[in-house]
Design an enzyme around this catalytic site. Structure first.
Site, PDB file in Angstrom:
ATOM      1  N   LYS A   1       0.819  -1.213   0.000  1.00 55.31           N
ATOM      2  CA  LYS A   1       0.000   0.000   0.000  1.00 55.31           C
ATOM      3  C   LYS A   1       0.851   1.261   0.000  1.00 55.31           C
ATOM      4  O   LYS A   1       2.001   1.279   0.428  1.00 55.31           O
ATOM      5  CB  LYS A   1      -0.945  -0.002   1.210  1.00 55.31           C
ATOM      6  CG  LYS A   1      -2.067  -1.058   1.147  1.00 55.31           C
ATOM      7  CD  LYS A   1      -3.218  -0.605   0.281  1.00 55.31           C
ATOM      8  CE  LYS A   1      -4.303  -1.663   0.137  1.00 55.31           C
ATOM      9  NZ  LYS A   1      -5.221  -1.708   1.271  1.00 55.31           N
TER      10      LYS A   1
ATOM     11  N   ARG B   1      -4.489 -10.192   3.619  1.00 54.53           N
ATOM     12  CA  ARG B   1      -4.611 -10.164   2.161  1.00 54.53           C
ATOM     13  C   ARG B   1      -3.288  -9.634   1.618  1.00 54.53           C
ATOM     14  O   ARG B   1      -2.934  -8.478   1.850  1.00 54.53           O
ATOM     15  CB  ARG B   1      -5.781  -9.278   1.737  1.00 54.53           C
ATOM     16  CG  ARG B   1      -6.025  -9.307   0.233  1.00 54.53           C
ATOM     17  CD  ARG B   1      -7.332  -8.655  -0.165  1.00 54.53           C
ATOM     18  NE  ARG B   1      -7.445  -7.301   0.349  1.00 54.53           N
ATOM     19  CZ  ARG B   1      -8.482  -6.849   1.042  1.00 54.53           C
ATOM     20  NH1 ARG B   1      -9.480  -7.645   1.346  1.00 54.53           N
ATOM     21  NH2 ARG B   1      -8.521  -5.599   1.460  1.00 54.53           N
TER      22      ARG B   1
END
Length: 198
Positions: free
Chosen positions: A139, A173
């Site tokens: 991210k 995830r």
């Protein structure tokens, strides 16, 4: 084509009820809603799909603005309480709900870091504990914090996953499955050893 060929459960990432229902008809195992059952154009419809097909649903925190007037965790808890209420009214069993703090969605870099530090505050609502899914892999908050391009974010992703486990997250995830799973498994083993009575 994917569902019969895949040896593990398959999830559909969508906030559109029609798309989710189509995927459910074709055998997906989990719904993943980035608007946490609160998509404004289809209020409550995703929850109804979950009930119709008896599927678990990942309820992710999201919002259009990254600015919070008060405490970010208080705001997130209010969001999740609304999602849980929507689910209950539609008939979704509480044990079918998986909460996702939505790292990278509706939060500044600093906000993401604070949420990571306080994940344990998102585990319990009205006396019930819910599984937490953590999606931090590669991210931008990692890239912005460490000044790293996407292809150099594996190790800090692992660090966020390990931290997440220590704060109560059960599901990760990730993109780099093998190395991150090893980090998670050794973390699980250490925590399990520490919980054994002598």
């Amino acid at each position: 084509a994917v569902v019969p060929a895949c040896p593990v459960p398959v999830s559909i990432d969508t906030f559109k009820a029609e798309t989710a229902a189509f995927a459910a008809e074709h055998g997906v195992h989990i719904l993943n809603d980035i608007w946490g059952l609160q998509y404004e154009e289809e209020p409550g419809e995703m929850a109804q799909v979950a009930v119709r097909y008896g599927l678990p649903v990942v309820v992710m925190h999201n919002r259009n603005s990254k600015e919070y007037k008060g405490d970010i965790i208080d705001s997130m808890r209010a969001f999740f309480m609304k999602s849980i209420d929507i689910a209950e009214k539609a008939g979704v069993s509480y044990d079918k709900l998986i909460l996702d703090p939505g790292i990278g969605f509706g939060k500044t870099v600093e906000g993401n870091l604070e949420v990571m530090n306080r994940l344990q505050e998102l585990k319990q609502f009205d006396g019930r504990r819910y599984p937490l899914l953590l999606g931090t892999s590669r991210k931008s908050f990692i890239g912005n914090t460490l000044d790293l391009p996407v292809d150099e974010r594996m190790e800090p992703t692992g660090a966020t996953c390990v931290l997440g486990i220590t704060k109560g997250c059960e599901i990760m995830r990730v993109h780099d499955v093998l190395p991150i799973s090893r980090m998670c498994r050794i973390t699980d083993a250490i925590l399990a050893a520490g919980s054994r009575k002598e």
